[in-house]
Design a protein around this motif. Structure first.
Motif, mmCIF file in Angstrom:
data_model
loop_
_atom_site.group_PDB
_atom_site.id
_atom_site.type_symbol
_atom_site.label_atom_id
_atom_site.label_comp_id
_atom_site.label_asym_id
_atom_site.label_seq_id
_atom_site.Cartn_x
_atom_site.Cartn_y
_atom_site.Cartn_z
ATOM 1 N N PHE A 24 39.493 54.511 38.403
ATOM 2 C CA PHE A 24 39.730 53.270 39.134
ATOM 3 C C PHE A 24 38.712 52.213 38.711
ATOM 4 O O PHE A 24 39.057 51.076 38.420
ATOM 5 N N ARG A 25 37.447 52.615 38.673
ATOM 6 C CA ARG A 25 36.371 51.679 38.326
ATOM 7 C C ARG A 25 36.555 51.135 36.902
ATOM 8 O O ARG A 25 36.353 49.947 36.664
ATOM 9 N N THR A 26 36.944 51.997 35.975
ATOM 10 C CA THR A 26 37.179 51.549 34.602
ATOM 11 C C THR A 26 38.276 50.488 34.562
ATOM 12 O O THR A 26 38.136 49.459 33.909
ATOM 13 N N GLY A 27 39.379 50.743 35.269
ATOM 14 C CA GLY A 27 40.485 49.782 35.300
ATOM 15 C C GLY A 27 40.067 48.453 35.903
ATOM 16 O O GLY A 27 40.389 47.382 35.381
ATOM 17 N N MET A 28 39.321 48.512 37.010
ATOM 18 C CA MET A 28 38.902 47.282 37.667
ATOM 19 C C MET A 28 37.912 46.509 36.793
ATOM 20 O O MET A 28 38.044 45.298 36.614
ATOM 21 N N LEU A 29 36.925 47.211 36.236
ATOM 22 C CA LEU A 29 35.947 46.528 35.374
ATOM 23 C C LEU A 29 36.599 45.949 34.127
ATOM 24 O O LEU A 29 36.222 44.869 33.672
ATOM 25 N N LEU A 30 37.565 46.670 33.585
ATOM 26 C CA LEU A 30 38.259 46.163 32.408
ATOM 27 C C LEU A 30 38.936 44.836 32.723
ATOM 28 O O LEU A 30 38.838 43.881 31.963
ATOM 29 N N GLN A 31 39.597 44.750 33.862
ATOM 30 C CA GLN A 31 40.265 43.498 34.227
ATOM 31 C C GLN A 31 39.251 42.400 34.526
ATOM 32 O O GLN A 31 39.458 41.253 34.167
ATOM 33 N N LEU A 32 38.165 42.735 35.209
ATOM 34 C CA LEU A 32 37.183 41.711 35.575
ATOM 35 C C LEU A 32 36.422 41.167 34.372
ATOM 36 O O LEU A 32 35.823 40.096 34.462
ATOM 37 N N THR A 33 36.442 41.879 33.256
ATOM 38 C CA THR A 33 35.777 41.393 32.044
ATOM 39 C C THR A 33 36.782 40.993 30.970
ATOM 40 O O THR A 33 36.400 40.744 29.830
ATOM 41 N N ASN A 34 38.035 40.905 31.326
ATOM 42 C CA ASN A 34 39.104 40.632 30.382
ATOM 43 C C ASN A 34 39.345 39.120 30.284
ATOM 44 O O ASN A 34 39.920 38.518 31.185
ATOM 45 N N ILE A 35 38.922 38.534 29.189
ATOM 46 C CA ILE A 35 39.087 37.091 28.989
ATOM 47 C C ILE A 35 40.570 36.716 28.997
ATOM 48 O O ILE A 35 40.947 35.666 29.508
ATOM 49 N N LYS A 36 41.420 37.579 28.455
ATOM 50 C CA LYS A 36 42.861 37.301 28.472
ATOM 51 C C LYS A 36 43.353 37.147 29.915
ATOM 52 O O LYS A 36 44.199 36.307 30.198
ATOM 53 N N CYS A 37 42.789 37.938 30.813
ATOM 54 C CA CYS A 37 43.176 37.856 32.228
ATOM 55 C C CYS A 37 42.714 36.534 32.843
ATOM 56 O O CYS A 37 43.436 35.921 33.627
ATOM 57 N N TYR A 38 41.515 36.087 32.494
ATOM 58 C CA TYR A 38 41.049 34.776 32.979
ATOM 59 C C TYR A 38 41.995 33.673 32.506
ATOM 60 O O TYR A 38 42.405 32.818 33.288
ATOM 61 N N LEU A 39 42.305 33.694 31.227
ATOM 62 C CA LEU A 39 43.192 32.666 30.681
ATOM 63 C C LEU A 39 44.574 32.745 31.323
ATOM 64 O O LEU A 39 45.215 31.718 31.578
ATOM 65 N N TYR A 40 45.032 33.944 31.580
ATOM 66 C CA TYR A 40 46.319 34.187 32.237
ATOM 67 C C TYR A 40 46.380 33.446 33.572
ATOM 68 O O TYR A 40 47.322 32.708 33.850
ATOM 69 N N PHE A 41 45.352 33.627 34.393
ATOM 70 C CA PHE A 41 45.372 33.010 35.713
ATOM 71 C C PHE A 41 45.051 31.524 35.679
ATOM 72 O O PHE A 41 45.693 30.742 36.380
ATOM 73 N N ILE A 42 44.087 31.126 34.885
ATOM 74 C CA ILE A 42 43.744 29.699 34.833
ATOM 75 C C ILE A 42 44.944 28.898 34.339
ATOM 76 O O ILE A 42 45.305 27.866 34.902
ATOM 77 N N THR A 43 45.604 29.391 33.297
ATOM 78 C CA THR A 43 46.772 28.686 32.763
ATOM 79 C C THR A 43 47.975 28.801 33.697
ATOM 80 O O THR A 43 48.624 27.807 34.012
ATOM 81 N N GLY A 44 48.261 30.013 34.131
ATOM 82 C CA GLY A 44 49.442 30.234 34.966
ATOM 83 C C GLY A 44 49.385 29.520 36.303
ATOM 84 O O GLY A 44 50.394 28.988 36.774
ATOM 85 N N LEU A 45 48.210 29.496 36.910
ATOM 86 C CA LEU A 45 48.081 28.857 38.221
ATOM 87 C C LEU A 45 47.954 27.345 38.115
ATOM 88 O O LEU A 45 48.363 26.623 39.029
#
Length: 185
Positions: free
Chosen positions: A99-120
């Motif tokens: 669980f921790r690996t999955g959460m940390l991976l998302q919290l450090t995932n630049i693609k995820c930041y761009l996903y939300f900043i752009t999408g929202l």
């Protein structure tokens, strides 16, 4: 509205650090044993989206934050690449699974930041679909669906993986290293 959904589906289902790890986890441990990783990614994605909602303007205007996230993200990707390279199919390798690996991976995932900043921020939708909590929920659910699909894909090719794990691990390691370097372009 269709542009928003195309963007969300493309970002959610194309390879990235989270989808690669989901696929590897599915290969090594199957779908059921990979649920903790996927739930960690879902929670991490949800938190990431909340941060995007709350701090979108600040995140877009603060280059120092982006640089720090690039350092953290690329370091974590290299850490995952190392563990991927040394893993074997017979091991109960937790580097791809908790669980921790999955959460940390998302919290450090630049693609995820761009996903939300752009999408929202970049898409205006009609009616209730334009409400920030509704867009956030759609993005989290569709993004998480992407990791679950990659986990199923990984499980489907597990027999192939067990036979050619060294070649596959090397390719995934190189992809993770490429992702770490690509953050800096």
């Amino acid at each position: 509205m269709s542009a928003f959904f195309i963007f969300v589906f493309v970002m959610s289902f194309t390879p990235g650090p989270n989808t690669i790890m989901a696929m590897v986890s599915g290969q090594q441990r199957g779908f059921r044993s990979s649920l903790r990783l996927n739930i960690g990614m879902l929670i991490g994605m949800g938190l990431m989206g909340l941060l995007g909602v709350l701090f979108a303007h600040w995140l877009q205007s603060t280059p120092t934050f982006v640089t720090v996230m690039k350092i953290v993200g690329s370091t974590y990707l290299l850490y995952l690449a190392y563990h991927m390279f040394i893993s074997r199919p017979s091991e109960d390798d937790q580097s791809t699974g908790g669980f921790r690996t999955g959460m940390l991976l998302q919290l450090t995932n630049i693609k995820c930041y761009l996903y939300f900043i752009t999408g929202l921020g970049a898409f205006s939708l009609a009616g209730i679909w334009n409400d920030m909590p509704v867009k956030w929920l759609l993005m989290v659910l569709i993004g998480s669906l992407g990791t679950f699909v990659w986990t199923v894909f990984g499980q489907m090719m597990s027999r192939f993986y067990r036979r050619y794990y060294r070649v596959f691990n090397t390719i995934v390691t190189l992809l993770l290293m490429f992702a770490a370097v690509d953050l800096w372009r």
